[in-house]
Design an enzyme around this catalytic site. Sequence first.
Site, PDB file in Angstrom:
ATOM      1  N   PRO A  53      -3.889   0.310  19.067  1.00  0.00           N
ATOM      2  CA  PRO A  53      -3.623  -0.126  17.686  1.00  0.00           C
ATOM      3  C   PRO A  53      -3.756   0.962  16.612  1.00  0.00           C
ATOM      4  CG  PRO A  53      -5.706  -1.028  18.470  1.00  0.00           C
ATOM      5  CD  PRO A  53      -5.091  -0.325  19.631  1.00  0.00           C
ATOM      6  N   TYR A  77      -8.954   5.584   7.988  1.00  0.00           N
ATOM      7  CA  TYR A  77      -9.058   5.916   9.416  1.00  0.00           C
ATOM      8  C   TYR A  77     -10.056   7.069   9.497  1.00  0.00           C
ATOM      9  CZ  TYR A  77      -4.746   3.270  10.337  1.00  0.00           C
ATOM     10  OH  TYR A  77      -3.798   2.285  10.458  1.00  0.00           O
ATOM     11  N   LYS A  90       1.226  -0.073  15.257  1.00  0.00           N
ATOM     12  CA  LYS A  90       2.631  -0.174  15.666  1.00  0.00           C
ATOM     13  C   LYS A  90       2.968  -1.388  16.543  1.00  0.00           C
ATOM     14  CE  LYS A  90       4.391   3.249  13.545  1.00  0.00           C
ATOM     15  NZ  LYS A  90       4.041   2.698  12.228  1.00  0.00           N
ATOM     16  N   HIS A 120       0.844  -1.203   0.000  1.00  0.00           N
ATOM     17  CA  HIS A 120       0.000   0.000   0.000  1.00  0.00           C
ATOM     18  C   HIS A 120       0.874   1.246   0.000  1.00  0.00           C
ATOM     19  CE1 HIS A 120      -4.268  -1.426   1.235  1.00  0.00           C
ATOM     20  NE2 HIS A 120      -3.690  -2.285   0.422  1.00  0.00           N
TER      21      HIS A 120
HETATM   22  P1  RFL Z   1       2.328 -12.151  21.736  1.00  0.00           P
HETATM   23  O1  RFL Z   1       1.786 -12.202  20.369  1.00  0.00           O
HETATM   24  O2  RFL Z   1       1.381 -11.811  22.845  1.00  0.00           O
HETATM   25  O3  RFL Z   1       3.024 -13.540  22.013  1.00  0.00           O
HETATM   26  C1  RFL Z   1       3.478 -13.907  23.296  1.00  0.00           C
HETATM   27  C2  RFL Z   1       3.496 -15.422  23.392  1.00  0.00           C
HETATM   28  O4  RFL Z   1       3.994 -15.792  24.681  1.00  0.00           O
HETATM   29  C3  RFL Z   1       3.182 -16.829  25.195  1.00  0.00           C
HETATM   30  N1  RFL Z   1       3.261 -16.820  26.671  1.00  0.00           N
HETATM   31  C4  RFL Z   1       3.982 -17.702  27.379  1.00  0.00           C
HETATM   32  N2  RFL Z   1       4.759 -18.728  27.012  1.00  0.00           N
HETATM   33  C5  RFL Z   1       5.372 -19.439  28.008  1.00  0.00           C
HETATM   34  N3  RFL Z   1       5.210 -19.153  29.342  1.00  0.00           N
HETATM   35  C6  RFL Z   1       4.444 -18.133  29.742  1.00  0.00           C
HETATM   36  N4  RFL Z   1       4.293 -17.857  31.046  1.00  0.00           N
HETATM   37  C7  RFL Z   1       3.779 -17.347  28.757  1.00  0.00           C
HETATM   38  N5  RFL Z   1       2.967 -16.275  28.794  1.00  0.00           N
HETATM   39  C8  RFL Z   1       2.654 -15.970  27.528  1.00  0.00           C
HETATM   40  C9  RFL Z   1       1.795 -16.518  24.667  1.00  0.00           C
HETATM   41  O5  RFL Z   1       0.952 -17.672  24.669  1.00  0.00           O
HETATM   42  C10 RFL Z   1       2.105 -16.011  23.276  1.00  0.00           C
HETATM   43  O6  RFL Z   1       2.109 -17.052  22.316  1.00  0.00           O
HETATM   44  O7  RFL Z   1       3.528 -11.096  21.863  1.00  0.00           O
HETATM   45  P2  RFL Z   1       4.675 -10.712  20.784  1.00  0.00           P
HETATM   46  O8  RFL Z   1       5.259 -11.925  20.160  1.00  0.00           O
HETATM   47  O9  RFL Z   1       5.541  -9.724  21.463  1.00  0.00           O
HETATM   48  O10 RFL Z   1       3.891  -9.995  19.589  1.00  0.00           O
HETATM   49  C11 RFL Z   1       3.307  -8.747  19.759  1.00  0.00           C
HETATM   50  C12 RFL Z   1       2.041  -8.648  18.919  1.00  0.00           C
HETATM   51  O11 RFL Z   1       1.254  -9.803  19.070  1.00  0.00           O
HETATM   52  C13 RFL Z   1       1.236  -7.413  19.338  1.00  0.00           C
HETATM   53  O12 RFL Z   1       2.061  -6.265  19.465  1.00  0.00           O
HETATM   54  C14 RFL Z   1       0.126  -7.038  18.385  1.00  0.00           C
HETATM   55  O13 RFL Z   1      -0.687  -8.100  18.017  1.00  0.00           O
HETATM   56  C15 RFL Z   1      -0.703  -5.961  19.102  1.00  0.00           C
HETATM   57  N6  RFL Z   1      -2.031  -5.889  18.592  1.00  0.00           N
HETATM   58  C16 RFL Z   1      -2.200  -5.237  17.430  1.00  0.00           C
HETATM   59  N7  RFL Z   1      -1.128  -4.632  16.838  1.00  0.00           N
HETATM   60  C17 RFL Z   1      -1.270  -3.981  15.681  1.00  0.00           C
HETATM   61  O14 RFL Z   1      -0.276  -3.460  15.175  1.00  0.00           O
HETATM   62  N8  RFL Z   1      -2.525  -3.938  15.086  1.00  0.00           N
HETATM   63  C18 RFL Z   1      -3.630  -4.543  15.637  1.00  0.00           C
HETATM   64  O15 RFL Z   1      -4.716  -4.499  15.084  1.00  0.00           O
HETATM   65  C19 RFL Z   1      -3.500  -5.231  16.854  1.00  0.00           C
HETATM   66  N9  RFL Z   1      -4.546  -5.844  17.449  1.00  0.00           N
HETATM   67  C20 RFL Z   1      -3.113  -6.495  19.275  1.00  0.00           C
HETATM   68  C21 RFL Z   1      -4.379  -6.473  18.656  1.00  0.00           C
HETATM   69  C22 RFL Z   1      -2.962  -7.106  20.531  1.00  0.00           C
HETATM   70  C23 RFL Z   1      -4.047  -7.684  21.209  1.00  0.00           C
HETATM   71  N10 RFL Z   1      -3.839  -8.211  22.538  1.00  0.00           N
HETATM   72  C24 RFL Z   1      -2.508  -8.473  23.037  1.00  0.00           C
HETATM   73  C25 RFL Z   1      -4.818  -8.226  23.542  1.00  0.00           C
HETATM   74  C26 RFL Z   1      -5.448  -7.099  19.281  1.00  0.00           C
HETATM   75  C27 RFL Z   1      -5.294  -7.715  20.550  1.00  0.00           C
HETATM   76  C28 RFL Z   1      -6.502  -8.396  21.142  1.00  0.00           C
HETATM   77  C1  PHB Z   2      -5.659  -4.368  11.121  1.00  0.00           C
HETATM   78  O1  PHB Z   2      -5.814  -4.587   9.916  1.00  0.00           O
HETATM   79  O2  PHB Z   2      -5.927  -5.224  11.988  1.00  0.00           O
HETATM   80  C2  PHB Z   2      -5.174  -3.039  11.541  1.00  0.00           C
HETATM   81  C3  PHB Z   2      -4.689  -2.158  10.581  1.00  0.00           C
HETATM   82  C4  PHB Z   2      -4.255  -0.891  10.971  1.00  0.00           C
HETATM   83  C5  PHB Z   2      -4.307  -0.537  12.301  1.00  0.00           C
HETATM   84  C6  PHB Z   2      -4.768  -1.428  13.251  1.00  0.00           C
HETATM   85  C7  PHB Z   2      -5.216  -2.686  12.874  1.00  0.00           C
HETATM   86  O3  PHB Z   2      -3.908   0.710  12.663  1.00  0.00           O
END
Ligand code: RFL
Ligand code: PHB
Length: 394
Positions: free
Chosen positions: A293, A201, A297, A72
Amino acid sequence: MKTQVVIIGAGPSGLLLGQLLHRAGIDNLIIERRTPEYVLGRIRAGILESGTVALLREAGVGARMDAEGLVHHGVEFLFDGQRTPVSLSALTGGKSVMVYGQTEVTRDLMAARADSGAPVIYGADNVVLHDMKSDRPYVTFDKEGEPCRVECDFIAGCDGFHGVSRQSIPAASRREFESVWPFGWLGMLADTPPVNPELIYAHHERGFVLCSQRSLTRSRYYLQVPLSDRVEQWSDERFWQELTRRLPADLGNKLVTGHSLEKSIAPLRSYVVEPMQYGRLFLVGDAAHIVPPTGAKGLNLAASDVNYLWRILREYYLRGRGDLLARYSGYALDRVWKGERFSWFMTHLLHDFSEKSPFDRKMQQADRRYYLGSRAGLTTIAENYVGLPYETVA
Ligand code: RFL
Ligand code: PHB
């Protein structure tokens, strides 16, 4: 058991770090609490910065992303019924972002891990970190009721916000910074074509809207909702109705509705722990910081941490550069705070804050008009959105 680096958590941070270390000839073991299916079932981020894309290619896991991801070059903002296209490429000297979901990134990393033969232990309970301040830290855990112990040189805490790693640092040795936002995001995934080629957005008096996508046939939409809302209160029909109300008629008329594949509500939080290391424990990704989100980032900051840590560990093992180890937190936090700032700024700019004073609302409106109406403002948004450059580890 013995290895060089124990990685706790098989989310994107842990798997990417493991892959990069493995390719550099550095032994590592990943320990994950859940099953692979559970990890893949979490629908999260969708946008990759150009630095994250480059790092995934460097890790040798870029082939499917390059074939199936959507590049994009722009993004759109919408408020007061007015659409403002932002040309990311024109404003950043040709940079872009990639639409490729976290689920797919994780799937590619899991496949690469399986191909490499490097070990991952899923379903590990009671993970405990020991002696991080010594030269010989170790990790204990239970696997199917059997106690296990792994000795190592370093521990990477990649276990997300609710993991054990950050909590293992004594309270007196860490400082936490937090701001919890007074609303959540209701997300919906559907196999319908996206309403617009670019992400939108949108600010609306009923609340923020994001029109995102995973592919040309799969949409991801988000609505700002009160924290008290439960996902069960949101039938598919109610979701589509509310989304249509918050979009101008020309877009609303184009919206293709359909059965939802997933719906969930995420609370919004800004959080950072300092420092991001304690002795031979390094915190990576959500274990150390959370962003709302709005700036896309979260996953990208996780990749940024991995970028610094794996280069520092490579320098240590391949060239004996022990001096760099103490600098991980400084490198990582500089970029983390800039990502926190951008996410905070975007969240303020675009959401409805019912508790804001009339003066604060006017400021928010003026901010939107200024940032989207001036080249300097648009450039600021564009360069942060595509991702700020990484510092060179030297
Ligand atoms: P993760 O993905 O949370 O992975 C951590 C892993 O560690 C495991 N774990 C353990 N393992 C062993 N022993 C323990 N005691 C443990 N405790 C936990 C977990 O099972 C898991 O597999 O962290 P990581 O790898 O740092 O990755 C970060 C990303 O996942 C995160 O920054 C993003 O997904 C944040 N986020 C979003 N970011 C965006 O940029 N756009 C989004 O739309 C977006 N939506 C989200 C999100 C995060 C969410 N969370 C955390 C509630 C939506 C949600 C619901
Ligand atoms: C998503 O596609 O899940 C998404 C994209 C942009 C954002 C947050 C979430 O800023």
